[in-house]
Write an enzyme that holds these catalytic residues in place. Structure first.
Site, PDB file in Angstrom:
ATOM      1  CG  ASP A   1       5.510  23.638 -23.392  1.00 34.65           C
ATOM      2  OD1 ASP A   1       5.388  24.723 -22.799  1.00 34.65           O
ATOM      3  OD2 ASP A   1       4.910  22.601 -23.051  1.00 34.65           O
TER       4      ASP A   1
ATOM      5  CD  GLU B   1       0.569  32.666  -5.854  1.00 31.41           C
ATOM      6  OE1 GLU B   1       1.206  32.258  -4.868  1.00 31.41           O
ATOM      7  OE2 GLU B   1      -0.019  33.771  -5.873  1.00 31.41           O
TER       8      GLU B   1
ATOM      9  NE  ARG C   1       2.289  44.873  -9.842  1.00 29.70           N
ATOM     10  CZ  ARG C   1       2.641  43.586  -9.883  1.00 29.70           C
ATOM     11  NH1 ARG C   1       1.927  42.732 -10.599  1.00 29.70           N
ATOM     12  NH2 ARG C   1       3.681  43.157  -9.202  1.00 29.70           N
TER      13      ARG C   1
ATOM     14  CG  HIS D   1       4.550  34.125  -6.222  1.00 25.78           C
ATOM     15  ND1 HIS D   1       4.209  33.359  -7.324  1.00 25.78           N
ATOM     16  CD2 HIS D   1       4.141  35.390  -6.499  1.00 25.78           C
ATOM     17  CE1 HIS D   1       3.634  34.124  -8.229  1.00 25.78           C
ATOM     18  NE2 HIS D   1       3.566  35.353  -7.752  1.00 25.78           N
TER      19      HIS D   1
ATOM     20  CE  LYS E   1       5.317  40.461  -6.009  1.00 21.00           C
ATOM     21  NZ  LYS E   1       5.367  39.216  -6.834  1.00 21.00           N
TER      22      LYS E   1
ATOM     23  CG  MET F   1       9.798  40.907 -14.307  1.00 23.87           C
ATOM     24  SD  MET F   1       9.909  39.558 -15.518  1.00 23.87           S
ATOM     25  CE  MET F   1       9.750  40.473 -17.055  1.00 23.87           C
TER      26      MET F   1
ATOM     27  CB  VAL G   1       9.622  26.598 -16.507  1.00 26.04           C
ATOM     28  CG1 VAL G   1       9.129  25.257 -15.988  1.00 26.04           C
ATOM     29  CG2 VAL G   1      10.485  26.417 -17.748  1.00 26.04           C
TER      30      VAL G   1
ATOM     31  CE1 TYR H   1      -0.871  36.789  -9.195  1.00 29.46           C
ATOM     32  CE2 TYR H   1      -0.666  39.173  -8.991  1.00 29.46           C
ATOM     33  CZ  TYR H   1      -1.075  38.053  -9.710  1.00 29.46           C
ATOM     34  OH  TYR H   1      -1.684  38.204 -10.933  1.00 29.46           O
TER      35      TYR H   1
ATOM     36  CB  ILE I   1      12.622  35.306 -10.607  1.00 29.11           C
ATOM     37  CG1 ILE I   1      13.659  35.452  -9.482  1.00 29.11           C
ATOM     38  CG2 ILE I   1      11.743  36.539 -10.740  1.00 29.11           C
ATOM     39  CD1 ILE I   1      14.679  34.337  -9.430  1.00 29.11           C
ATOM     40  CG  ASP I   2       7.264  36.643  -8.720  1.00 26.42           C
ATOM     41  OD1 ASP I   2       7.743  37.295  -7.787  1.00 26.42           O
ATOM     42  OD2 ASP I   2       6.777  37.167  -9.736  1.00 26.42           O
TER      43      ASP I   2
ATOM     44  CB  SER J   1      11.713  21.538 -23.290  1.00 26.28           C
ATOM     45  OG  SER J   1      12.745  22.016 -22.465  1.00 26.28           O
TER      46      SER J   1
END
Length: 364
Positions: free
Chosen positions: A198, A118, A15, A96, A75, A301, A239, A94, A269-270, A220
């Site tokens: 959820d 994010e 990207r 994270h 990223k 991903m 989540v 991003y 996972i990020d 959930s």
């Protein structure tokens, strides 16, 4: 303003922070845009495409960072990139940071103003710059699940949609937000038996109404997760806690109850992942076995479909990039509290409350 977009250096990250069309908009607004050579080559955007709209081409990352005020990328910056940041830079990408104290510490030391895609919000409290990649990741999670359920992928050999006389696979999606919804939609379209979990009753009602009972939408809880995991073929973790580390909603003991050859895809996972057994992987080595279950935990991903992802991301980020370029970071964030919500690190300090909470006892 001098805007720079470097070539991404994360594993198999094709990207790019600006498409030629996005760069053209900035140039039309009177800004200077520099792209590192070959930054978009992996997805069909050549240096000539950028030159044609008025961009400059930098021969390497060092010269690009040195000649830019605003760095627009995709990223989180890698160590070599962070080393090039100065207090005069504004970084828009991003980040994270919540599960990543090393990156947080390095960005603080750089003195740069670091705004994370994010955590930028909109008037409805949503995350408009995370949404397009969440859509992509949600859909990709099912494609990955299909691949690794196959015998050649190390899975149990289950076809997601089944065939005449054979039941379809059971897919459990934990989290009914943007990525979870897209995962469920893809799995349903391919004929799987889909359950979405959820903790928002309103969201569960929305999903139930939208799909007319074709998706099972459940509250959930540990007991519900326990009962579903035993029979699941594919479990997608979707989540999200904005800005914070993802909560671990599935324990190692629960993973151990799953069938051998079943698959987990952890979209979260990020932000650290939402399974106790999750650890980051790359596109080169995307999976590993834990408790007999194949885990797919790739931290970038959407890079697997980098052209689509880049076009979607630039469409979402460009209005904010224009605001930062037109006004400068300080005024742009003062004028727009939603952009200001993206500010994570500035002046050597963590300024986002969720990131600060995650780093309490680690850095502060």
């Amino acid at each position: 303003m001098r805007v720079g977009t470097p070539k991404e250096v994360k594993n198999r990250e094709f990207r790019v922070g600006l498409t030629p069309d996005g760069a053209h908009e900035l140039i039309h607004a009177g800004h200077e845009v520099t792209i590192e050579t070959q930054a978009g080559a992996g997805i069909g955007f050549s240096d000539q495409d950028y030159l044609a709209v008025g961009c400059r081409i930098a021969p390497d990352a060092e010269s690009l960072f040195a000649g830019a005020d605003l760095i627009v990328k995709v990223k989180e910056p890698q160590p070599a990139e962070i080393a090039r940041l100065t207090p005069e830079h504004t970084l828009f990408t991003y980040l994270h940071l919540a599960p990543d104290p090393e990156q947080t510490r390095a960005l603080m030391a750089s003195g740069a103003t670091c705004i994370a895609y994010e955590t930028v919000t909109d008037v409805h409290g949503r995350l408009p710059l995370l949404t397009p990649m969440s859509e992509v990741a949600g859909r990709l999670s099912i494609q990955a699940g299909i691949r690794f359920l196959e015998i050649s992928g190390g899975g149990s050999g289950v076809l997601l949609g089944g065939v005449t006389g054979v039941a379809p696979a059971k897919v459990v999606v934990i989290g009914g937000g943007v990525s979870g919804h897209n995962a469920a939609q893809m799995a349903l379209g391919l004929g799987a038996q889909v359950t979405v979990l959820d903790r928002s009753m309103d969201r569960l009602r929305e999903l139930g109404d939208l799909y007319g009972g074709r998706i099972t939408a459940l509250y959930s809880s540990k007991a519900v997760i326990d009962s579903l995991l035993k029979d699941a073929d594919l479990v997608v973790g979707a989540v999200l806690a904005p800005g914070a580390a993802a909560p671990k909603v599935v324990s190692r003991a629960q993973v151990a109850t799953m069938k051998p050859g079943s698959v987990i895809v952890d979209i979260a996972i990020d932000q650290g992942g939402c399974f106790e057994t999750s650890r980051p992987t790359t596109h080169d080595e995307p999976t590993y076995l834990a408790e007999g279950v194949r885990h797919y935990c790739v931290t970038n991903m959407p890079a697997a479909v980098a052209r689509t992802a880049t076009q979607a991301l630039t469409t979402a980020t460009l209005p904010f990039v224009l605001a930062l370029a037109n006004k400068g970071a300080t005024r742009a964030m003062a004028d727009d509290p939603h952009l200001a919500a993206g500010l994570n690190v500035a002046g050597g300090r963590i300024v986002h409350p969720e990131v600060a909470h995650a780093m309490k006892g680690i850095l502060i």
